[in-house]
Design an enzyme around this catalytic site. Sequence first.
Site, PDB file in Angstrom:
ATOM      1  N   ARG A 105       0.844  -1.206   0.000  1.00 58.94           N
ATOM      2  CA  ARG A 105       0.000   0.000   0.000  1.00 58.94           C
ATOM      3  C   ARG A 105       0.877   1.252   0.000  1.00 58.94           C
ATOM      4  O   ARG A 105       0.565   2.251  -0.658  1.00 58.94           O
ATOM      5  CB  ARG A 105      -0.942  -0.029   1.205  1.00 58.94           C
ATOM      6  CG  ARG A 105      -2.004   1.038   1.130  1.00 58.94           C
ATOM      7  CD  ARG A 105      -3.093   0.811   2.142  1.00 58.94           C
ATOM      8  NE  ARG A 105      -2.602   0.884   3.518  1.00 58.94           N
ATOM      9  CZ  ARG A 105      -3.374   0.672   4.584  1.00 58.94           C
ATOM     10  NH1 ARG A 105      -4.648   0.350   4.439  1.00 58.94           N
ATOM     11  NH2 ARG A 105      -2.876   0.760   5.802  1.00 58.94           N
ATOM     12  N   LYS A 145      -2.803   6.294   1.626  1.00 59.65           N
ATOM     13  CA  LYS A 145      -2.677   6.730   3.022  1.00 59.65           C
ATOM     14  C   LYS A 145      -1.754   7.950   3.111  1.00 59.65           C
ATOM     15  O   LYS A 145      -0.678   7.916   3.732  1.00 59.65           O
ATOM     16  CB  LYS A 145      -2.190   5.565   3.887  1.00 59.65           C
ATOM     17  CG  LYS A 145      -2.873   5.558   5.250  1.00 59.65           C
ATOM     18  CD  LYS A 145      -2.743   4.234   5.932  1.00 59.65           C
ATOM     19  CE  LYS A 145      -3.104   4.309   7.400  1.00 59.65           C
ATOM     20  NZ  LYS A 145      -4.417   4.851   7.709  1.00 59.65           N
ATOM     21  N   GLU A 186     -16.378   6.271   4.382  1.00 58.36           N
ATOM     22  CA  GLU A 186     -15.739   5.621   5.534  1.00 58.36           C
ATOM     23  C   GLU A 186     -15.792   6.569   6.716  1.00 58.36           C
ATOM     24  O   GLU A 186     -16.246   7.708   6.580  1.00 58.36           O
ATOM     25  CB  GLU A 186     -14.301   5.233   5.213  1.00 58.36           C
ATOM     26  CG  GLU A 186     -13.402   6.400   4.886  1.00 58.36           C
ATOM     27  CD  GLU A 186     -12.012   5.953   4.438  1.00 58.36           C
ATOM     28  OE1 GLU A 186     -11.340   5.264   5.217  1.00 58.36           O
ATOM     29  OE2 GLU A 186     -11.594   6.312   3.332  1.00 58.36           O
TER      30      GLU A 186
END
Length: 379
Positions: free
Chosen positions: A124, A226, A262
Amino acid sequence: MIRNTPRLRGLIQSSLSKVGARCLTAQAATALRESEPMFRYEEYADIDWNNLGFGLTRTDYMYTAKCKENESFQQGQLRDYGNVELSPAAGVLNYGQGLFEGTKAYRGENGRVFLFRPDQNAIRMQMGAERMCMRSPSVQQFVDAVKQTAFANKRWIPPPGKGSLYIRPLLIGTGPILGLSPSPEYTFLVYASPVGNYFKEGTAPLNLYVNDEFHRATRGGAGGVKSITNYAPVLQAISKAKAQGFSDVIYLDSVHKKYVEEASSCNMFLVKGNVISTPATVGTILEGITRKSIIDIARDSGYKVEERLVTVDELMEADEVFTTGTAVSIAAVGSITYNGQRKEYKTGDGLVSKDLYKTLVGIQLGKIEDKHNWVVQLD
Ligand code: COI
């Protein structure tokens, strides 16, 4: 403070860096035992393990590695935990060129230490680095760095049942840059802190607030990676919600203001009948590692799981709602407030989220068969 020696660090690093190494070489283990007075290797640090929240506790060591423009990352080093020096023109300070990850080390019975899918954090970070025009460490270097940081701070891994060692890898543009372009140098840094429950509610069900005024991400933006820049913009919404007694905020899509995205710190799931649904990841939602592990665990356990667009109305009509994340693990939701209406959900025994939580934690602690090979045993 008692310090370890460079030779010992070198041995531990080269031992743990061997491809696939899951334990120290005999030479490194002997050196570690012999150096005991030099290395902080008592079993547990002297802190109150019964009252860990999600606050920062200063641990002993952190890992750093640097990478110059167009080069690969150098071999990293463990060093004493402490402040980092940055140019005022560093890319991360001026243009937010930074990514972070979160993973945990767990202490199982018999002192065994486990990491959970650190390779997925590495992948990621690589995807995020591509999106943010940054250089990134290899998967192997990332995983080695996480192992070294966990091992060097082993005395900070809470006793079984008291929490975990939260490991925070960072990738930041540290080279000086004035015009808007990629930083000429990157630093990969890994630090760690013992943690307990993320929310102050502990394991009690969460009370969430749907905010349709602020949006976390838009299509084509960077909501799916992220990036550090995704987090400061939600602080205002979280602060307002917390001031009103809510645990966290749920965001909706920025175009229709209708689809669930989210929460600030975690992914969302709902249960209706015998189907579990979660918003599909379409670039605006973080692809949580706990999220995807829970999807696999739920399917393995015989649940039907759908990844699709989920409307806020469906959320308000669900039987059960829960959230997932590395920091959060799995947390049951007790209520959601949207448009002045408060919906209360089923809590207590018999929840799907409790069933999934037991399996997830069982795998993470080495108690349940790890058929997907997710767990990495440290020693
Ligand atoms: C994590 O779950 O590891 C995260 O990075 C979320 C963060 C807001 C604590």
